[in-house]
Scaffold this active site. Structure first.
Site, PDB file in Angstrom:
ATOM      1  N   SER A   8     -27.659 -40.658  30.313  1.00  0.00           N
ATOM      2  CA  SER A   8     -27.149 -40.664  28.892  1.00  0.00           C
ATOM      3  C   SER A   8     -26.201 -41.790  28.823  1.00  0.00           C
ATOM      4  O   SER A   8     -25.134 -41.753  29.360  1.00  0.00           O
ATOM      5  CB  SER A   8     -26.868 -39.357  28.056  1.00  0.00           C
ATOM      6  N   HIS A  33     -31.528 -42.911  28.551  1.00  0.00           N
ATOM      7  CA  HIS A  33     -31.418 -42.175  27.372  1.00  0.00           C
ATOM      8  C   HIS A  33     -30.524 -42.681  26.205  1.00  0.00           C
ATOM      9  O   HIS A  33     -29.137 -42.744  26.786  1.00  0.00           O
ATOM     10  CB  HIS A  33     -31.029 -40.675  27.663  1.00  0.00           C
ATOM     11  N   ASP A  35     -28.315 -42.161  22.698  1.00  0.00           N
ATOM     12  CA  ASP A  35     -27.944 -41.143  21.650  1.00  0.00           C
ATOM     13  C   ASP A  35     -27.561 -41.620  20.423  1.00  0.00           C
ATOM     14  O   ASP A  35     -26.450 -42.572  20.377  1.00  0.00           O
ATOM     15  CB  ASP A  35     -26.917 -40.236  22.415  1.00  0.00           C
ATOM     16  N   MET A  37     -26.164 -41.382  16.739  1.00  0.00           N
ATOM     17  CA  MET A  37     -25.661 -40.219  15.832  1.00  0.00           C
ATOM     18  C   MET A  37     -24.877 -40.807  14.347  1.00  0.00           C
ATOM     19  O   MET A  37     -24.548 -42.114  14.428  1.00  0.00           O
ATOM     20  CB  MET A  37     -24.543 -39.745  16.631  1.00  0.00           C
ATOM     21  N   HIS A  66     -33.089 -40.925  21.161  1.00  0.00           N
ATOM     22  CA  HIS A  66     -32.742 -39.664  20.901  1.00  0.00           C
ATOM     23  C   HIS A  66     -32.108 -39.840  19.377  1.00  0.00           C
ATOM     24  O   HIS A  66     -30.678 -39.954  19.522  1.00  0.00           O
ATOM     25  CB  HIS A  66     -31.793 -38.854  21.785  1.00  0.00           C
ATOM     26  N   MET A  68     -30.186 -38.545  16.187  1.00  0.00           N
ATOM     27  CA  MET A  68     -29.463 -37.556  15.600  1.00  0.00           C
ATOM     28  C   MET A  68     -28.956 -37.879  14.237  1.00  0.00           C
ATOM     29  O   MET A  68     -27.871 -37.946  14.158  1.00  0.00           O
ATOM     30  CB  MET A  68     -28.291 -37.174  16.605  1.00  0.00           C
ATOM     31  N   MET A 137     -32.681 -29.137  23.038  1.00  0.00           N
ATOM     32  CA  MET A 137     -30.907 -29.403  23.240  1.00  0.00           C
ATOM     33  C   MET A 137     -30.418 -28.179  23.950  1.00  0.00           C
ATOM     34  O   MET A 137     -30.648 -27.158  23.592  1.00  0.00           O
ATOM     35  CB  MET A 137     -30.310 -29.620  21.955  1.00  0.00           C
ATOM     36  N   ASP A 175     -31.554 -31.638  27.504  1.00  0.00           N
ATOM     37  CA  ASP A 175     -30.353 -32.660  27.157  1.00  0.00           C
ATOM     38  C   ASP A 175     -28.976 -31.784  26.956  1.00  0.00           C
ATOM     39  O   ASP A 175     -29.184 -30.931  25.834  1.00  0.00           O
ATOM     40  CB  ASP A 175     -30.664 -33.507  26.029  1.00  0.00           C
TER      41      ASP A 175
HETATM   42  C1  DX5 Z   1     -25.480 -34.951  23.038  1.00  0.00           C
HETATM   43  C2  DX5 Z   1     -26.522 -35.932  23.708  1.00  0.00           C
HETATM   44  C3  DX5 Z   1     -26.631 -36.015  25.034  1.00  0.00           C
HETATM   45  C4  DX5 Z   1     -25.231 -36.168  25.847  1.00  0.00           C
HETATM   46  C5  DX5 Z   1     -25.393 -35.317  27.292  1.00  0.00           C
HETATM   47  O1  DX5 Z   1     -25.538 -34.811  21.771  1.00  0.00           O
HETATM   48  O2  DX5 Z   1     -27.672 -35.782  23.078  1.00  0.00           O
HETATM   49  O3  DX5 Z   1     -27.726 -36.715  25.513  1.00  0.00           O
HETATM   50  O4  DX5 Z   1     -25.029 -37.807  26.113  1.00  0.00           O
HETATM   51  O5  DX5 Z   1     -24.131 -35.514  27.658  1.00  0.00           O
HETATM   52  P1  DX5 Z   1     -23.872 -34.430  28.941  1.00  0.00           P
HETATM   53  O6  DX5 Z   1     -24.842 -34.731  29.945  1.00  0.00           O
HETATM   54  O7  DX5 Z   1     -22.409 -34.949  29.289  1.00  0.00           O
HETATM   55  O8  DX5 Z   1     -23.720 -33.125  28.303  1.00  0.00           O
HETATM   56 ZN    ZN Z   2     -29.402 -36.881  23.908  1.00  0.00          ZN
END
Ligand code: DX5
Ligand code: ZN
Length: 216
Positions: A8, A33, A35, A37, A66, A68, A137, A175
């Site tokens: 990620s 990956h 993320d 948000m 991903h 969010m 998650m 994840d």
């Molecule tokens: C959290 C994200 C993850 C995050 C994981 O909302 O979806 O992908 O980057 O990070 P770690 O592996 O540090 O928990």
């Molecule tokens: Zn993620």
């Protein structure tokens, strides 16, 4: 199938993003990956299209995106244009999930559905044959570096049973809080793809950590 590793980039050094991308290109990782948000679905804001396009320019492996965000169906074409190969939306953020899954597939991407820690995997019973991936998650989404929620193992096992009994080809991705200590048990429970942010990028040796996570 051997399990896949998806680092990620949320935990990468954004001041050296090109270098981090090139490291992952050279590593034994399988996907990037990303993320996304929006500060509404989750209490944090990450990055958007200009950054994704830039990552896509240098990444030599599939982009696993991903989302969010609320109303992800509004941006499917934009994520395709930015370079997404796999696009995952949260079950909790979509009213017409079947329509959204097919809108993603019609753009030529693989379609994933993400479940928050409290969301029961059996809610996917009527969509599981249509999706390419289910992302479980194992922390509450929004931040990297959180503690892994142990109930995830039971969810992986239940989801695996649902996938087999439905004749679905969906991959199981996990994840949040994934590290070298729990990676082996997650794969044993049935995980196909492991996402890891902090455990990889803050490890001191990114390439070796990915190698070790790949071999669990
Ligand atoms: C959290 C994200 C993850 C995050 C994981 O909302 O979806 O992908 O980057 O990070 P770690 O592996 O540090 O928990
Ligand atoms: Zn993620």
């Amino acid at each position: 199938m051997n399990h896949l590793i998806a680092p990620s980039l949320l935990s990468a050094d954004f001041g050296n993003l090109k270098h981090e991308i090139e490291l992952i290109n050279r590593s034994s990782a399988d996907w990037f990956h990303l993320d996304i948000m929006d500060g509404v679905f989750v209490p944090n804001i990450s990055f958007g299209f200009p950054v994704i396009s830039y990552i896509n320019k240098y990444a030599e492996k599939p982009l696993d995106v991903h989302l969010m965000i609320v109303q992800p169906e509004r941006y499917i074409k934009d994520f395709k244009n930015a370079g997404a190969d796999i696009l995952s939306v949260h079950y909790e953020a979509v009213t017409h999930l079947h329509r959204t899954v097919y809108a993603i597939k019609n753009e030529g991407m693989k379609a994933g559905v993400v479940l928050n820690p409290h969301t029961n995997v059996m809610l996917l019973e009527d969509i599981i044959k249509d999706v390419d991936l289910v992302l479980l998650m194992s922390v509450n989404p929004g931040f990297g570096g959180q503690k892994f929620i142990e109930n995830t193992y039971v969810k992986i096992e239940k989801l695996k049973e649902l996938i087999i009994s439905s004749n679905s080809k969906a991959l199981i991705e996990v994840d949040g809080g994934v590290n070298l200590e729990n990676a082996g048990n997650l794969v044993k429970a049935g995980a196909d793809v492991l996402v890891a942010g902090n455990a990889i990028f803050k490890s001191g040796d990114i390439l070796q950590t990915i190698d070790e996570m790949k071999k669990v």
